[in-house]
Design an enzyme around this catalytic site. Structure first.
Site, PDB file in Angstrom:
ATOM      1  CG  ASN A   9      -1.686   1.237   1.434  1.00  0.00           C
ATOM      2  OD1 ASN A   9      -1.818   2.028   0.502  1.00  0.00           O
ATOM      3  ND2 ASN A   9      -2.227   1.431   2.630  1.00  0.00           N
ATOM      4  CE  LYS A  11       0.246   3.450   4.767  1.00  0.00           C
ATOM      5  NZ  LYS A  11       0.154   3.578   6.199  1.00  0.00           N
ATOM      6  CG  HIS A  95      -5.764   1.777   5.257  1.00  0.00           C
ATOM      7  ND1 HIS A  95      -5.297   2.700   6.161  1.00  0.00           N
ATOM      8  CD2 HIS A  95      -4.747   0.899   5.043  1.00  0.00           C
ATOM      9  CE1 HIS A  95      -4.044   2.399   6.479  1.00  0.00           C
ATOM     10  NE2 HIS A  95      -3.685   1.306   5.814  1.00  0.00           N
ATOM     11  CD  GLU A  97      -2.810   5.435   6.899  1.00  0.00           C
ATOM     12  OE1 GLU A  97      -2.785   5.486   5.652  1.00  0.00           O
ATOM     13  OE2 GLU A  97      -1.862   4.983   7.573  1.00  0.00           O
ATOM     14  CD  GLU A 167      -3.548  -2.749   7.307  1.00  0.00           C
ATOM     15  OE1 GLU A 167      -2.470  -3.030   6.780  1.00  0.00           O
ATOM     16  OE2 GLU A 167      -4.129  -1.670   7.127  1.00  0.00           O
ATOM     17  N   GLY A 173       2.505   1.943  10.716  1.00  0.00           N
ATOM     18  CA  GLY A 173       3.459   3.042  10.568  1.00  0.00           C
ATOM     19  C   GLY A 173       4.179   3.397  11.860  1.00  0.00           C
ATOM     20  CB  SER A 213       5.361  -2.177  11.794  1.00  0.00           C
ATOM     21  OG  SER A 213       4.927  -0.851  12.085  1.00  0.00           O
TER      22      SER A 213
HETATM   23  C1  PEP Z   1      -0.702   0.007   5.974  1.00  0.00           C
HETATM   24  O1  PEP Z   1      -0.694   1.150   5.588  1.00  0.00           O
HETATM   25  O2  PEP Z   1      -1.632  -0.720   5.637  1.00  0.00           O
HETATM   26  C2  PEP Z   1       0.388  -0.467   6.825  1.00  0.00           C
HETATM   27  C3  PEP Z   1       0.275  -1.636   7.356  1.00  0.00           C
HETATM   28  O3  PEP Z   1       1.465   0.390   7.017  1.00  0.00           O
HETATM   29  P1  PEP Z   1       2.897   0.013   7.674  1.00  0.00           P
HETATM   30  O4  PEP Z   1       3.352  -1.282   7.054  1.00  0.00           O
HETATM   31  O5  PEP Z   1       3.783   1.156   7.332  1.00  0.00           O
HETATM   32  O6  PEP Z   1       2.667  -0.144   9.142  1.00  0.00           O
END
Ligand code: PEP
Length: 260
Positions: A9, A11, A95, A97, A167, A173, A213
């Protein structure tokens, strides 16, 4: 056997040229990859160019969001049909976000899932608790609400086409990953919910990705868990080296890999 999926992803990163260059560099590094599906999710502006750059490869293209209508007066939105037109075969929906920054509700997630399925896209539906919800011991409650809300009204046949991504918001992040066991527990909870709503056979085929992460150093331990069927990767998907290392994760111990 559930075929793993590794999805990146991106973003709101990468201009068109950078996105195309990434795919050109990634292609040879994942060309021999038969053990999993490889997906990249660029921003809307780069979708068509990335699709052209990925043509003939084993890299599929996903969008990061969609509207539920086919067309209409929705300034700034993009319909599932438009995503298909741009070469997408997947779309990330719900998601954290989007849920937290844009107030996206379970009902909206549900409408988007139905619209994406109707357009022929594979929805990657994200669920996950905040840190406060986990500390309140409410992880299961949140997963129940988001899962049931997001999949309401789907037939078993429709549900069997979706992918779920667990998630935990506190791991996105932050560099803080859920332990493989912690992730596995939530995945098992989601599979149980899927079984209650759509039956055991459909639930056993559901692919549940972990996100939060993920990096080359921890993907092996995560994929060694029977319940984890792949990863949705944010930060570490922005560099070809780290993303290709995640796609080519150490295998042999994991239960979900398939070579066909
Ligand atoms: C994501 O944006 O779905 C995500 C898991 O980000 P990160 O791997 O940076 O934690």
């Amino acid at each position: 056997m559930r075929r793993p999926v590794i999805a990146g992803n991106w973003k709101m990163y990468k201009a068109i040229g950078e996105a195309v260059e990434f795919v050109e560099q990634l292609r040879p590094l994942v060309a021999q990859c038969l053990h999993c599906d490889v997906v990249v999710a660029p921003p809307f502006t780069a979708l068509a160019a990335v699709n052209a750059a990925a043509r003939g490869s084993n890299i599929a293209v996903s969008a990061q969001n969609c509207h539920w209508d086919q067309e209409g007066a929705h300034t700034g939105d993009v319909s599932p049909q438009m995503l298909v037109d741009a070469g997408c075969s997947y779309v990330i929906i719900g998601h954290s976000e989007r849920r937290h920054d844009h107030g996206e509700t379970d009902d909206q997630v549900n409408r988007k899932v139905k619209a994406a399925l109707a357009a022929g896209l594979v929805p990657i539906v994200c669920v996950g608790e905040t840190l406060a919800e986990r500390e309140d011991r409410n992880t299961r409650g949140v997963l129940h609400r988001q899962f049931r809300g997001g999949s309401a009204g789907l037939t078993a046949a429709e549900f069997s086409r979706i992918i779920v991504a667990y998630e935990p918001c506190w791991a996105i992040g932050t560099g803080r990953t859920a332990s493989p066991e912690m992730a596995s527990e939530s995945h098992a909870c989601l599979r149980q919910l899927a079984s209650e709503c759509f039956g055991r056979v459909v639930a056993s085929g559901l692919r549940i990705l972990y996100g939060g992460s993920v990096k080359p150093e921890n993907i092996g331990g995560l994929m060694a868990q029977e319940e984890i069927d792949g990863a949705l990767v944010g930060g570490a998907s922005l560099k070809v080296d780290s993303f290709s290392a995640i796609v080519n994760y150490p295998r042999g111990m994991e239960a979900g890999a398939s070579t066909s």
